[in-house]
Scaffold this motif. Sequence first.
Motif, PDB file in Angstrom:
ATOM      1  N   ARG A   1       0.850  -1.197   0.000  1.00  0.00           N
ATOM      2  CA  ARG A   1       0.000   0.000   0.000  1.00  0.00           C
ATOM      3  C   ARG A   1       0.882   1.242   0.000  1.00  0.00           C
ATOM      4  N   GLU A   2       0.580   2.207  -0.895  1.00  0.00           N
ATOM      5  CA  GLU A   2       1.392   3.422  -0.947  1.00  0.00           C
ATOM      6  C   GLU A   2       1.171   4.256   0.308  1.00  0.00           C
ATOM      7  N   VAL A   3       2.270   4.681   0.927  1.00  0.00           N
ATOM      8  CA  VAL A   3       2.164   5.386   2.221  1.00  0.00           C
ATOM      9  C   VAL A   3       2.936   6.693   2.251  1.00  0.00           C
ATOM     10  N   GLY A   4       3.512   7.128   1.124  1.00  0.00           N
ATOM     11  CA  GLY A   4       4.237   8.392   1.143  1.00  0.00           C
ATOM     12  C   GLY A   4       5.347   8.418   0.123  1.00  0.00           C
ATOM     13  N   ASN A   5       6.306   9.290   0.362  1.00  0.00           N
ATOM     14  CA  ASN A   5       7.428   9.408  -0.567  1.00  0.00           C
ATOM     15  C   ASN A   5       8.747   9.514   0.185  1.00  0.00           C
ATOM     16  N   SER A   6       9.754   8.856  -0.378  1.00  0.00           N
ATOM     17  CA  SER A   6      11.128   8.999   0.088  1.00  0.00           C
ATOM     18  C   SER A   6      11.765  10.140  -0.692  1.00  0.00           C
ATOM     19  N   ALA A   7      12.649  10.869  -0.030  1.00  0.00           N
ATOM     20  CA  ALA A   7      13.235  12.035  -0.693  1.00  0.00           C
ATOM     21  C   ALA A   7      14.757  11.951  -0.680  1.00  0.00           C
ATOM     22  N   TYR A   8      15.393  12.850   0.043  1.00  0.00           N
ATOM     23  CA  TYR A   8      16.841  13.016  -0.054  1.00  0.00           C
ATOM     24  C   TYR A   8      17.584  11.877   0.632  1.00  0.00           C
ATOM     25  N   THR A   9      18.606  11.358  -0.060  1.00  0.00           N
ATOM     26  CA  THR A   9      19.310  10.149   0.367  1.00  0.00           C
ATOM     27  C   THR A   9      20.799  10.427   0.473  1.00  0.00           C
ATOM     28  N   ALA A  10      21.434   9.847   1.497  1.00  0.00           N
ATOM     29  CA  ALA A  10      22.878  10.011   1.660  1.00  0.00           C
ATOM     30  C   ALA A  10      23.445   8.864   2.476  1.00  0.00           C
ATOM     31  N   TYR A  11      24.723   8.604   2.265  1.00  0.00           N
ATOM     32  CA  TYR A  11      25.465   7.695   3.128  1.00  0.00           C
ATOM     33  C   TYR A  11      26.186   8.528   4.179  1.00  0.00           C
ATOM     34  N   THR A  12      26.050   8.145   5.442  1.00  0.00           N
ATOM     35  CA  THR A  12      26.751   8.839   6.508  1.00  0.00           C
ATOM     36  C   THR A  12      27.743   7.904   7.182  1.00  0.00           C
ATOM     37  N   ALA A  13      28.997   8.340   7.205  1.00  0.00           N
ATOM     38  CA  ALA A  13      30.023   7.553   7.879  1.00  0.00           C
ATOM     39  C   ALA A  13      29.818   7.550   9.385  1.00  0.00           C
ATOM     40  N   ASN A  14      29.096   8.533   9.904  1.00  0.00           N
ATOM     41  CA  ASN A  14      28.832   8.573  11.344  1.00  0.00           C
ATOM     42  C   ASN A  14      27.943   7.425  11.793  1.00  0.00           C
ATOM     43  N   GLU A  15      27.049   6.989  10.914  1.00  0.00           N
ATOM     44  CA  GLU A  15      26.128   5.906  11.247  1.00  0.00           C
ATOM     45  C   GLU A  15      26.429   4.642  10.448  1.00  0.00           C
ATOM     46  N   ARG A  16      27.348   4.744   9.492  1.00  0.00           N
ATOM     47  CA  ARG A  16      27.651   3.643   8.576  1.00  0.00           C
ATOM     48  C   ARG A  16      26.361   3.092   7.969  1.00  0.00           C
ATOM     49  N   SER A  17      25.532   4.014   7.496  1.00  0.00           N
ATOM     50  CA  SER A  17      24.226   3.654   6.945  1.00  0.00           C
ATOM     51  C   SER A  17      23.896   4.565   5.771  1.00  0.00           C
ATOM     52  N   ILE A  18      23.066   4.031   4.869  1.00  0.00           N
ATOM     53  CA  ILE A  18      22.424   4.870   3.859  1.00  0.00           C
ATOM     54  C   ILE A  18      21.074   5.283   4.427  1.00  0.00           C
ATOM     55  N   LEU A  19      20.834   6.574   4.448  1.00  0.00           N
ATOM     56  CA  LEU A  19      19.616   7.127   5.042  1.00  0.00           C
ATOM     57  C   LEU A  19      18.855   7.949   4.009  1.00  0.00           C
ATOM     58  N   SER A  20      17.540   7.940   4.137  1.00  0.00           N
ATOM     59  CA  SER A  20      16.686   8.809   3.333  1.00  0.00           C
ATOM     60  C   SER A  20      15.726   9.541   4.261  1.00  0.00           C
ATOM     61  N   ILE A  21      15.503  10.814   3.976  1.00  0.00           N
ATOM     62  CA  ILE A  21      14.420  11.550   4.631  1.00  0.00           C
ATOM     63  C   ILE A  21      13.135  11.243   3.867  1.00  0.00           C
ATOM     64  N   ALA A  22      12.039  11.049   4.592  1.00  0.00           N
ATOM     65  CA  ALA A  22      10.787  10.668   3.936  1.00  0.00           C
ATOM     66  C   ALA A  22       9.605  11.315   4.630  1.00  0.00           C
ATOM     67  N   LEU A  23       8.507  11.396   3.905  1.00  0.00           N
ATOM     68  CA  LEU A  23       7.219  11.829   4.447  1.00  0.00           C
ATOM     69  C   LEU A  23       6.245  10.673   4.282  1.00  0.00           C
ATOM     70  N   VAL A  24       5.653  10.233   5.393  1.00  0.00           N
ATOM     71  CA  VAL A  24       4.776   9.056   5.382  1.00  0.00           C
ATOM     72  C   VAL A  24       3.455   9.393   6.066  1.00  0.00           C
ATOM     73  N   ASP A  25       2.445   8.591   5.786  1.00  0.00           N
ATOM     74  CA  ASP A  25       1.139   8.877   6.386  1.00  0.00           C
ATOM     75  C   ASP A  25       1.082   8.385   7.826  1.00  0.00           C
ATOM     76  N   GLU A  26      -0.050   8.655   8.474  1.00  0.00           N
ATOM     77  CA  GLU A  26      -0.165   8.432   9.923  1.00  0.00           C
ATOM     78  C   GLU A  26      -0.212   6.963  10.307  1.00  0.00           C
ATOM     79  N   THR A  27      -0.360   6.059   9.331  1.00  0.00           N
ATOM     80  CA  THR A  27      -0.406   4.628   9.652  1.00  0.00           C
ATOM     81  C   THR A  27       0.979   4.018   9.837  1.00  0.00           C
ATOM     82  N   VAL A  28       2.020   4.742   9.435  1.00  0.00           N
ATOM     83  CA  VAL A  28       3.384   4.218   9.501  1.00  0.00           C
ATOM     84  C   VAL A  28       3.973   4.519  10.874  1.00  0.00           C
ATOM     85  N   ARG A  29       4.655   3.524  11.443  1.00  0.00           N
ATOM     86  CA  ARG A  29       5.243   3.663  12.772  1.00  0.00           C
ATOM     87  C   ARG A  29       6.749   3.417  12.713  1.00  0.00           C
ATOM     88  N   VAL A  30       7.456   4.024  13.659  1.00  0.00           N
ATOM     89  CA  VAL A  30       8.886   3.750  13.796  1.00  0.00           C
ATOM     90  C   VAL A  30       9.080   2.256  14.026  1.00  0.00           C
TER      91      VAL A  30
END
Length: 469
Positions: free
Chosen positions: A393-422
Amino acid sequence: MTQSLESLLQEAGGPIPLLRAHKYDRADARPEYQPQQIIPVLPQEFSLWEHETRAWREGVALFDQTHHMSGVFLEGPDAQRLLAEIAINDFSTSRPGAARQIVCVNADGDLIGDGIVFHLEDQRFSAYGAGFVQNWIMFHAQTGDYNVEAVYDTKAPVYPNGHANTRPDCRYQIQGPLAGALIEKLNGGPLGDVKFFHMTEMTIGGNRCHALRHGMAGAPGLEVWGPYEHREAIRDAIIEAGREFGLQPVGGMAYLIGAIESGWYQAVVPAIYTSESLRDYREWLPANLGEGMIRLSGSQERADVADYYRTPFDLDYGKLIRFDHEFIGRDALQRRREEPALQKVTLQWNVEDAASLFAEMLTPGGRDVRFLHLPAMCDKMDKHYDMLTLDGREVGNSAYTAYTANERSILSIALVDETVRVGDEVVIHWGEAGGGYGANVVPATDVVEIRATVSPAPYARVAREDYRR
């Protein structure tokens, strides 16, 4: 005569063909928008981008903000009233020596943009940011009933000498856990108790500079600005004093990673392309500014550009709204504040899926995928909208993406609807819908599914628990 945004929209056949098109060969493009990069004039690296990333988390980092942000200077008896009447937040209580975020919407309550306003003196302000708000301010200063003078401070296309530019100020940001010690050394003693987003003065390299206290990705720091003609002396003094603390200048590759760690949603498509009430603005707005040069990218495909618009509530700016004064969009926001809003989150990419994307990129004759740029996919003027799904089910959009050496992860900022939980696992549909007009068409790509874990925004613990508090 420069073409207007409105005439360019007519030429392209509407907002979607214009925004989905590439702009690299636009003959009317201003120098600062060629190529289409947010930080076109900053060296990509001063050392290694991964070391530069760790500097603001482990030591102290120096960001050169002199060249890439647009600004507007406002001066006159009605300067404060103008800001109050176009901003969702209240500027009536603003006093010299402080700064605050400015968020602007159209009459329907959809976001135009945001930036930072510095209250420099009585009746004198400056506003800096990506440019959308600065253009909005200039339009109202020039066409509205305000006793105010507005001067545009355009971003600089040349680095490092900048002989073609005469910006009023150079601007540097000092960030990291050792920033306080460096700032005290530069100042020759304690700076004093400067409140968050308040200004002070200090001398750097023999030049009197203004300074704003704030932070990035949870790290304490200071933004300083001084005479443009003394920019090299100021920068050299900061670097020399910073050797003791392992100061690391930050280049363009690492620059925007901190924004994603901090949970800053860079920008959405400004809500100016469709409303008939904004035709005068589009006819006033030159087509070679950011609004005519940005590109809408990603797999989330919509026929109506208004589907990409967002409200202040979607970006967690609802807490900034003050309904106790009249401003553009006030009535619409009052009606819409009970509507379901999106929520800003960080997505941590699944390691296996990220690795499989690289495998596709390294496979001759493989799928036609959109390549992943490291360290950041937000280094251009693109506005990213990749479709997100949860259980199909479509729940939003992913936007800006980057790899951070501080977290050793690829991260994206996103906007999601109210049904999505951490903690939920969503799917990023990584790809390019393509589009454009005439000879400016961007090809579509295959779509790759990337699993990602929904995490808080800001992602960095120190940003959530210290800086944001």
